[in-house]
Design a protein around this motif. Structure first.
Motif, PDB file in Angstrom:
ATOM      1  N   VAL A  43      45.677  49.207  37.920  1.00 35.06           N
ATOM      2  CA  VAL A  43      46.056  47.946  37.660  1.00 35.06           C
ATOM      3  C   VAL A  43      45.631  47.443  36.200  1.00 35.06           C
ATOM      4  O   VAL A  43      45.984  46.916  35.170  1.00 35.06           O
ATOM      5  N   VAL A  44      44.368  47.880  36.094  1.00 34.46           N
ATOM      6  CA  VAL A  44      43.303  47.715  34.911  1.00 34.46           C
ATOM      7  C   VAL A  44      43.901  48.468  34.322  1.00 34.46           C
ATOM      8  O   VAL A  44      44.568  48.346  32.428  1.00 34.46           O
ATOM      9  N   ALA A  45      44.427  49.313  34.217  1.00 30.66           N
ATOM     10  CA  ALA A  45      44.998  50.629  33.581  1.00 30.66           C
ATOM     11  C   ALA A  45      46.308  50.102  32.881  1.00 30.66           C
ATOM     12  O   ALA A  45      47.071  50.270  31.870  1.00 30.66           O
ATOM     13  N   ILE A  46      47.201  50.154  33.914  1.00 31.36           N
ATOM     14  CA  ILE A  46      48.545  49.188  33.817  1.00 31.36           C
ATOM     15  C   ILE A  46      49.092  48.392  32.191  1.00 31.36           C
ATOM     16  O   ILE A  46      49.393  49.023  31.682  1.00 31.36           O
ATOM     17  N   VAL A  47      48.140  47.496  32.669  1.00 28.02           N
ATOM     18  CA  VAL A  47      47.906  46.142  31.756  1.00 28.02           C
ATOM     19  C   VAL A  47      47.678  47.186  30.194  1.00 28.02           C
ATOM     20  O   VAL A  47      47.846  46.072  29.200  1.00 28.02           O
ATOM     21  N   VAL A  48      46.117  47.041  30.008  1.00 28.67           N
ATOM     22  CA  VAL A  48      46.336  47.940  29.079  1.00 28.67           C
ATOM     23  C   VAL A  48      47.159  48.629  28.291  1.00 28.67           C
ATOM     24  O   VAL A  48      47.766  48.496  26.764  1.00 28.67           O
ATOM     25  N   VAL A  49      47.885  49.674  28.683  1.00 29.41           N
ATOM     26  CA  VAL A  49      49.019  50.130  28.204  1.00 29.41           C
ATOM     27  C   VAL A  49      50.662  49.046  28.220  1.00 29.41           C
ATOM     28  O   VAL A  49      50.287  49.067  27.068  1.00 29.41           O
ATOM     29  N   ALA A  50      50.449  48.292  29.200  1.00 27.37           N
ATOM     30  CA  ALA A  50      50.642  47.139  28.904  1.00 27.37           C
ATOM     31  C   ALA A  50      50.837  47.028  26.731  1.00 27.37           C
ATOM     32  O   ALA A  50      51.392  46.590  26.117  1.00 27.37           O
ATOM     33  N   VAL A  51      49.565  46.325  27.030  1.00 26.86           N
ATOM     34  CA  VAL A  51      49.514  45.130  25.984  1.00 26.86           C
ATOM     35  C   VAL A  51      48.387  46.113  24.722  1.00 26.86           C
ATOM     36  O   VAL A  51      49.189  45.394  23.633  1.00 26.86           O
ATOM     37  N   MET A  52      48.375  47.701  24.375  1.00 31.61           N
ATOM     38  CA  MET A  52      48.709  48.377  23.485  1.00 31.61           C
ATOM     39  C   MET A  52      50.253  48.558  23.157  1.00 31.61           C
ATOM     40  O   MET A  52      50.783  48.852  21.982  1.00 31.61           O
ATOM     41  N   ALA A  53      51.046  48.332  23.959  1.00 36.48           N
ATOM     42  CA  ALA A  53      53.094  49.126  23.611  1.00 36.48           C
ATOM     43  C   ALA A  53      52.916  48.294  23.003  1.00 36.48           C
ATOM     44  O   ALA A  53      53.810  47.691  22.245  1.00 36.48           O
ATOM     45  N   LEU A  54      52.714  46.879  23.606  1.00 29.74           N
ATOM     46  CA  LEU A  54      53.228  45.151  22.461  1.00 29.74           C
ATOM     47  C   LEU A  54      52.639  45.340  21.527  1.00 29.74           C
ATOM     48  O   LEU A  54      53.169  44.015  20.713  1.00 29.74           O
ATOM     49  N   GLY A  55      51.189  45.461  21.121  1.00 22.03           N
ATOM     50  CA  GLY A  55      50.457  45.303  20.296  1.00 22.03           C
ATOM     51  C   GLY A  55      50.992  46.099  18.780  1.00 22.03           C
ATOM     52  O   GLY A  55      51.192  46.253  17.728  1.00 22.03           O
TER      53      GLY A  55
END
Length: 55
Positions: A43-55
């Motif tokens: 879950v933490v890895a998915i959140v990190v990838v999502a934040v990096m993709a949006l940022g």
């Protein structure tokens, strides 16, 4: 009020009963704990990838 001590080594028969009732300890890893930790890491890895993709 006095209580008699529970001494399983009092006689051989009592000790054999005590030893046969004792549950062996599991020395292996707790599978539920490992699955839970892996789930949190995923879950933490998915959140990190999502934040990096949006940022």
């Amino acid at each position: 009020m006095s209580q008699t001590p529970n001494d399983p080594a009092g006689t051989t028969h009592q000790f054999q009963n005590f030893a046969s009732q004792a549950q062996p300890q599991k020395s292996g890893p707790n599978v539920g704990l490992i699955v839970g930790v892996l789930g949190v890491v995923a879950v933490v890895a998915i959140v990190v990838v999502a934040v990096m993709a949006l940022g």
